[in-house]
Scaffold this motif. Structure first.
Motif, PDB file in Angstrom:
ATOM      1  N   THR A   1       2.526   1.667  -3.437  1.00 32.23           N
ATOM      2  CA  THR A   1       1.563   2.103  -4.449  1.00 32.23           C
ATOM      3  C   THR A   1       1.207   3.569  -4.264  1.00 32.23           C
ATOM      4  O   THR A   1       1.176   4.343  -5.213  1.00 32.23           O
ATOM      5  CB  THR A   1       0.279   1.250  -4.376  1.00 32.23           C
ATOM      6  OG1 THR A   1       0.646  -0.128  -4.409  1.00 32.23           O
ATOM      7  CG2 THR A   1      -0.635   1.537  -5.527  1.00 32.23           C
ATOM      8  N   THR A   2       0.929   3.914  -3.042  1.00 30.30           N
ATOM      9  CA  THR A   2       0.565   5.305  -2.767  1.00 30.30           C
ATOM     10  C   THR A   2       1.656   6.258  -3.232  1.00 30.30           C
ATOM     11  O   THR A   2       1.385   7.290  -3.834  1.00 30.30           O
ATOM     12  CB  THR A   2       0.299   5.515  -1.267  1.00 30.30           C
ATOM     13  OG1 THR A   2      -0.624   4.527  -0.824  1.00 30.30           O
ATOM     14  CG2 THR A   2      -0.263   6.901  -0.998  1.00 30.30           C
ATOM     15  N   SER A   3       2.875   5.869  -2.949  1.00 29.47           N
ATOM     16  CA  SER A   3       3.967   6.763  -3.349  1.00 29.47           C
ATOM     17  C   SER A   3       4.044   6.880  -4.864  1.00 29.47           C
ATOM     18  O   SER A   3       4.355   7.941  -5.401  1.00 29.47           O
ATOM     19  CB  SER A   3       5.293   6.272  -2.787  1.00 29.47           C
ATOM     20  OG  SER A   3       5.755   5.143  -3.510  1.00 29.47           O
TER      21      SER A   3
ATOM     22  N   ILE B   1       0.829  -1.208   0.000  1.00 30.12           N
ATOM     23  CA  ILE B   1       0.000   0.000   0.000  1.00 30.12           C
ATOM     24  C   ILE B   1       0.860   1.252   0.000  1.00 30.12           C
ATOM     25  O   ILE B   1       0.609   2.197  -0.751  1.00 30.12           O
ATOM     26  CB  ILE B   1      -0.963   0.000   1.212  1.00 30.12           C
ATOM     27  CG1 ILE B   1      -1.964  -1.139   1.047  1.00 30.12           C
ATOM     28  CG2 ILE B   1      -1.690   1.333   1.339  1.00 30.12           C
ATOM     29  CD1 ILE B   1      -2.830  -1.368   2.275  1.00 30.12           C
ATOM     30  N   GLU B   2       1.850   1.233   0.787  1.00 28.29           N
ATOM     31  CA  GLU B   2       2.709   2.417   0.848  1.00 28.29           C
ATOM     32  C   GLU B   2       3.384   2.668  -0.483  1.00 28.29           C
ATOM     33  O   GLU B   2       3.466   3.805  -0.959  1.00 28.29           O
ATOM     34  CB  GLU B   2       3.796   2.212   1.909  1.00 28.29           C
ATOM     35  CG  GLU B   2       3.333   2.563   3.301  1.00 28.29           C
ATOM     36  CD  GLU B   2       4.339   2.091   4.355  1.00 28.29           C
ATOM     37  OE1 GLU B   2       3.931   1.951   5.523  1.00 28.29           O
ATOM     38  OE2 GLU B   2       5.511   1.853   3.995  1.00 28.29           O
TER      39      GLU B   2
ATOM     40  N   TYR C   1       1.682   6.826  -6.917  1.00 29.65           N
ATOM     41  CA  TYR C   1       0.661   7.783  -7.348  1.00 29.65           C
ATOM     42  C   TYR C   1       1.061   9.198  -6.982  1.00 29.65           C
ATOM     43  O   TYR C   1       0.953  10.124  -7.773  1.00 29.65           O
ATOM     44  CB  TYR C   1      -0.696   7.450  -6.713  1.00 29.65           C
ATOM     45  CG  TYR C   1      -1.404   6.302  -7.393  1.00 29.65           C
ATOM     46  CD1 TYR C   1      -1.349   5.006  -6.867  1.00 29.65           C
ATOM     47  CD2 TYR C   1      -2.131   6.513  -8.558  1.00 29.65           C
ATOM     48  CE1 TYR C   1      -1.994   3.958  -7.502  1.00 29.65           C
ATOM     49  CE2 TYR C   1      -2.787   5.470  -9.194  1.00 29.65           C
ATOM     50  CZ  TYR C   1      -2.705   4.191  -8.662  1.00 29.65           C
ATOM     51  OH  TYR C   1      -3.353   3.156  -9.284  1.00 29.65           O
ATOM     52  N   ASN C   2       1.552   9.319  -5.772  1.00 32.57           N
ATOM     53  CA  ASN C   2       1.912  10.660  -5.335  1.00 32.57           C
ATOM     54  C   ASN C   2       3.013  11.263  -6.174  1.00 32.57           C
ATOM     55  O   ASN C   2       3.038  12.466  -6.421  1.00 32.57           O
ATOM     56  CB  ASN C   2       2.356  10.642  -3.868  1.00 32.57           C
ATOM     57  CG  ASN C   2       1.165  10.413  -2.948  1.00 32.57           C
ATOM     58  OD1 ASN C   2       0.019  10.572  -3.353  1.00 32.57           O
ATOM     59  ND2 ASN C   2       1.443  10.049  -1.704  1.00 32.57           N
TER      60      ASN C   2
ATOM     61  N   MET D   1      -6.467  -0.772  -4.032  1.00 27.24           N
ATOM     62  CA  MET D   1      -6.160   0.630  -3.792  1.00 27.24           C
ATOM     63  C   MET D   1      -7.318   1.471  -4.309  1.00 27.24           C
ATOM     64  O   MET D   1      -7.851   1.228  -5.371  1.00 27.24           O
ATOM     65  CB  MET D   1      -4.905   1.025  -4.579  1.00 27.24           C
ATOM     66  CG  MET D   1      -3.705   0.193  -4.250  1.00 27.24           C
ATOM     67  SD  MET D   1      -3.157   0.449  -2.574  1.00 27.24           S
ATOM     68  CE  MET D   1      -2.877   2.200  -2.566  1.00 27.24           C
ATOM     69  N   GLU D   2      -7.618   2.432  -3.590  1.00 29.67           N
ATOM     70  CA  GLU D   2      -8.656   3.310  -4.135  1.00 29.67           C
ATOM     71  C   GLU D   2      -8.419   4.701  -3.649  1.00 29.67           C
ATOM     72  O   GLU D   2      -8.415   5.020  -2.547  1.00 29.67           O
ATOM     73  CB  GLU D   2     -10.036   2.873  -3.659  1.00 29.67           C
ATOM     74  CG  GLU D   2     -11.084   3.630  -4.400  1.00 29.67           C
ATOM     75  CD  GLU D   2     -10.662   3.954  -5.807  1.00 29.67           C
ATOM     76  OE1 GLU D   2     -10.405   5.138  -6.108  1.00 29.67           O
ATOM     77  OE2 GLU D   2     -10.544   3.042  -6.629  1.00 29.67           O
TER      78      GLU D   2
ATOM     79  N   ASP E   1      -4.635   7.596 -12.288  1.00 36.56           N
ATOM     80  CA  ASP E   1      -5.885   6.885 -12.084  1.00 36.56           C
ATOM     81  C   ASP E   1      -6.141   5.794 -13.114  1.00 36.56           C
ATOM     82  O   ASP E   1      -6.859   4.824 -12.853  1.00 36.56           O
ATOM     83  CB  ASP E   1      -7.032   7.893 -12.101  1.00 36.56           C
ATOM     84  CG  ASP E   1      -8.326   7.230 -11.704  1.00 36.56           C
ATOM     85  OD1 ASP E   1      -9.283   7.295 -12.483  1.00 36.56           O
ATOM     86  OD2 ASP E   1      -8.344   6.618 -10.627  1.00 36.56           O
TER      87      ASP E   1
ATOM     88  N   THR F   1      -5.360   2.514 -11.872  1.00 37.27           N
ATOM     89  CA  THR F   1      -6.377   1.993 -10.959  1.00 37.27           C
ATOM     90  C   THR F   1      -7.496   1.343 -11.762  1.00 37.27           C
ATOM     91  O   THR F   1      -8.024   0.298 -11.392  1.00 37.27           O
ATOM     92  CB  THR F   1      -6.986   3.136 -10.120  1.00 37.27           C
ATOM     93  OG1 THR F   1      -5.940   3.974  -9.673  1.00 37.27           O
ATOM     94  CG2 THR F   1      -7.757   2.602  -8.950  1.00 37.27           C
TER      95      THR F   1
END
Lengths: 658, 152
Positions: free
Chosen positions: B15-17, B12-13, B19-20, B151-152, B26, B29
């Motif tokens: 993936t989040t990064s 999760i971390e 995106y960030n 992830m959303e 998107d 996703t």
């Protein structure tokens, strides 16, 4: 690539989930074409997620062959714009012509010009990459929409009645003139269509005579299918005329398309008038063809009942307009055409179709013409006359509302457009086809009640007010579709019509509101063969030249030497039927460019014993060929589209009995 | 289980990064949402396809730009394609470079094009590495008996 099971219909054949039968849109058969494998895979997955049946291909040629092999194997096509082997737009055209399927374009390119291209080429939607699944979920609407139109076509009478009425309020953009014209026209169209339909069915002859009714049916069918997508087979189905063969339709379609092209694209050179006025016979020929077309269209639109011209004109106008619009970026036309269509809705599709055709018909002008070649007697003289009157359509002028001022129709000489309008009317004895001709935008001023609403030349162009003829009934002379100017509302835009004293065309700026009254007189007196019913369109030296010039699709392009464009079409006219090709009308849309062209279509109303005043309508001056040519030119010019893939030989109105 | 949840957290971390930092957007996703039991490897497949295609494109671009007389239309066409495919899988940074690249093509600016080529290559390699790492993480989670967090 791998064809999935296309076969079926919408039944949830592929749906898989729960197997709910006929759960539309599940099972929608989609063909995806994209040279990018990544996108192709993603799209396929997304479409599958929407429960559609997907076939993917990475080459346009392959896609086309799939489509050809399974004519009914797909419901919708999604194609990328940039592909190495074939341009997406080209593919779009092919599909439109051959299969008449809804096509959705997509691209990573979102620039306005590309999107616009999609629109003009007939794409029913344009998606920007990256495509999201939400965008794909709704593609079924395009399929439904298309089918809906097709169904409407199948029930002409029914649809006509139902659909027409609502049109009235729909004044499309053509702003002013269009209004009255449209409503009037619409009404007329409806009536005409209904009437015409019957007639046409009895019209089976070994040699297809494209009577007004028949033509109207044809135009309606084309409109329904969409000019870009009208294929002979489907048109044939829609028309449902016994004895009519696909070849007949194909040939006619070619001509029609040419006509449309001319209307929209190719502004006829100023010489149009001259051209039209050219040899009487010749003129008639082309004229008639043009008229015929229009008339037919009108007839088809049901308007012919009386003022065939009107409807035809409208149709033509519309058609022309369309062509114009799409191709020649003529602002007006777009409006006009749309308008026309809009009101006529189901039936008016004819006009639309016509215009579409016009638009589409990059190829041959021949199509247009002869819409009415065979229309000999169907047309009531009056109507036909009106077509003639609008001679003034200025081809060039987009607004071509070819006001065929027949006889004294007071065609509102479209001021601008009618480039040479002045004379246009004069010659036109025939009542101005108020068929809503071309109303460029529907501007056919139908309001002139007398004759089909005179196509208000919305655009100054000399719209040959073919629409004038709508009302021809009043005049008693029927407008023979055959000969009559099929030219739908050729509203000779004001300018064109001016000269004509008789016509009280109120040339209001653009609106040519020909007073069809004059026409009526004319008509009444005689059949279309009217001899100069009094339409003195001839204001100018040349007889009414339907300003088919570029703008006026009215076949009256005599000047147009572009007759050649018309290809064989002109001939049709020669048969004495004045066929006002829708071009005239449609073309009126060309504002500007051809405005000058108003060709005065001289509607010579020679007394035809045979009652087909086609010829008469068009004075010799109009060489039908010229008209057609002019029209074609117009269309082509404006259009600039690639010739189409009609695959027909575009020119000649083969089956038109000349 | 601890391993799994740890892996999942890592996932999760990471993936989040991504995106960030704009490596993914998107659209990625969307792809993940398309994956289901009927096609559990969908994302990996598509992305692999993308890698393959991209490498070809990059080679073509390099070749095209090395010509004596550069055919900018051709170059543009490749870039356009690259833009399309990268945007379809959500490789946002790659797409962005493509936009600039196309501008240079239009201007027929060889220098600009060459620079963009380097840049796009660089971004491509970066996103490729990131995605490969992500897939590896997923694999590990699955192997450890866990499920991949959505992830959303």
């Amino acid at each position: 690539m791998m064809p999935s099971s296309s076969g079926g219909s919408w039944k949830s054949s592929g749906a898989g989930d729960g197997g709910v039968p006929d759960q539309f849109p599940a099972g929608l058969r989609v063909l995806v074409v994209d040279d990018d494998p990544t996108c192709l895979m993603i799209l396929e997955k997304m479409l599958r997620h929407c429960n559609y049946e997907v076939t993917k291909c990475n080459r346009a040629e392959v896609a086309l062959s799939f489509l050809r092999e399974n004519k009914n194997g797909f419901d919708v096509v999604i194609s990328d714009v940039h592909m190495p082997d074939m341009d997406g737009f080209k593919l779009l055209e092919h599909i439109g012509l051959e299969m008449d399927l809804p096509v959705i374009m997509m691209s990573a390119d979102d620039s306005k010009s590309v999107v616009m291209k999609g629109v003009t080429h007939g794409a029913c939607d344009y998606l920007i990459k990256p495509v999201r699944i939400e965008a794909l979920r709704n593609i079924w609407q395009h399929v439904v929409r298309k089918r809906k139109h097709e169904w409407k076509d199948f029930e002409p009478s029914a649809s006509a009645d139902e659909q027409k009425p609502p049109e009235e309020p729909d004044y499309s953009s053509s702003a002013n003139e269009g209004h009255n014209w449209k409503s009037t026209k619409r009404r007329k169209d409806e009536e005409d269509e209904a009437e015409e339909k019957d007639d046409s069915s009895s019209l089976k002859k070994p040699r297809v005579v494209w009577s007004v009714e028949l033509h109207q049916q044809f135009v309606a069918a084309v409109n329904q299918l969409g000019i870009d997508k009208a294929v002979p087979k489907k048109i044939l189905e829609l028309m449902n005329v016994p004895g009519l063969t696909r070849e007949n339709v194909a040939s006619h379609l070619q001509k029609y398309r040419l006509y449309l092209r001319r209307l929209s694209g190719s502004p006829l050179p100023g010489g149009m008038n001259a051209g039209f006025m050219g040899g009487p016979d010749a003129g008639y020929g082309s004229m008639s063809s043009l008229n015929g077309l229009d008339l037919q269209a009108l007839a088809a639109s049901g308007q012919l009942g009386q003022l065939q011209p009107q409807s035809l004109a409208t149709l033509q106008a519309v058609a022309l307009g369309r062509s114009n619009n799409s191709k020649s970026a003529i602002p007006v036309p777009v409006i006009d055409q749309r308008n026309i269509f809009s009101f006529e809705n189901p039936k008016s599709r004819y006009s639309e179709v016509q215009s579409q055709h016009l638009n589409n018909s990059s190829n041959n002008s021949s199509k247009q013409i002869n819409l009415l070649p065979g229309i000999p007697t169907n047309m009531e003289p009056k109507q036909f006359v009106s077509l003639q009157q609008s001679g003034q359509h200025s081809f060039g002028s987009m607004n071509h509302q070819v006001l065929i001022q027949m006889g004294g129709q007071s065609q509102t000489q479209s001021q601008n457009q009618v480039q040479s309008n002045t004379n246009a009317h004069h010659g036109l004895r025939q009542p101005v086809l108020s068929n809503d001709m071309l109303t460029r935008g529907g501007v056919v001023d139908v309001s002139t009640t007398v004759y089909n609403p005179v196509v208000s030349v919305s655009q100054a162009s000399s719209l040959v007010d073919f629409s004038m003829n709508h009302k021809t009934d009043s005049s008693g002379s029927s407008y023979p579709l055959g000969g009559s100017l099929g030219i739908p509302n050729v509203r000779a835009t004001s300018s064109a019509l001016q000269g004509d004293g008789n016509l009280d065309t109120k040339v209001s700026g653009r609106r040519i509101v020909p007073s069809y009254d004059v026409f009526n007189d004319l008509n009444q007196n005689r059949e279309w063969g009217l001899q100069a019913v009094g339409l003195t369109f001839d204001q100018s030296p040349h007889s009414i030249q339907v300003g088919l010039d570029a703008s006026s699709p009215l076949l009256l392009q005599h000047n147009r030497s572009s007759v050649s464009e018309m290809g064989g079409q002109n001939r049709i006219l020669a048969s004495g039927k004045v066929i006002f090709s829708p071009e005239v009308e449609a073309r009126t849309h060309h504002n500007g460019s051809n405005v000058g062209q108003q060709r005065n279509t001289y509607v010579k109303t020679e007394s035809h014993t045979d009652g087909s005043f086609h010829n008469t309508l068009y004075s010799e001056q109009y060489g039908q060929d010229d008209l057609l040519a002019a029209i074609m030119k117009q269309q082509q010019q404006g259009v600039g589209q690639p010739e189409n893939e009609f695959g027909f030989d575009g020119n000649a109105l083969d089956d038109l009995p000349v | 289980m601890a391993a799994v949840s740890q892996l999942q957290r890592q996932f999760i971390e990471y993936t989040t990064s991504l995106y960030n930092e704009g490596y993914l957007d998107d659209q990625f996703t969307q792809l993940q949402k398309l994956q289901d039991e009927s096609n559990p490897e969908f994302v990996v497949e598509v992305v692999s396809l993308f890698f393959e295609d991209s490498e070809k494109l990059l080679n073509n671009l390099a070749t095209a730009l090395q010509q004596k007389i550069v055919d900018y239309k051709q170059v543009d066409s490749h870039v356009h394609q690259f833009k399309g495919s990268s945007s379809s899988i959500g490789a946002q940074r790659v797409t962005n470079v493509c936009v600039h690249f196309r501008n240079y093509c239009e201007e027929k600016n060889l220098d600009g094009c060459l620079r963009c080529l380097q840049q796009v290559k660089h971004e491509y390699i970066l996103v490729r590495n990131k995605l490969e790492t992500l897939f590896r993480l997923e694999q590990q989670i699955v192997q450890a008996g866990g499920s991949i967090p959505m992830m959303e």
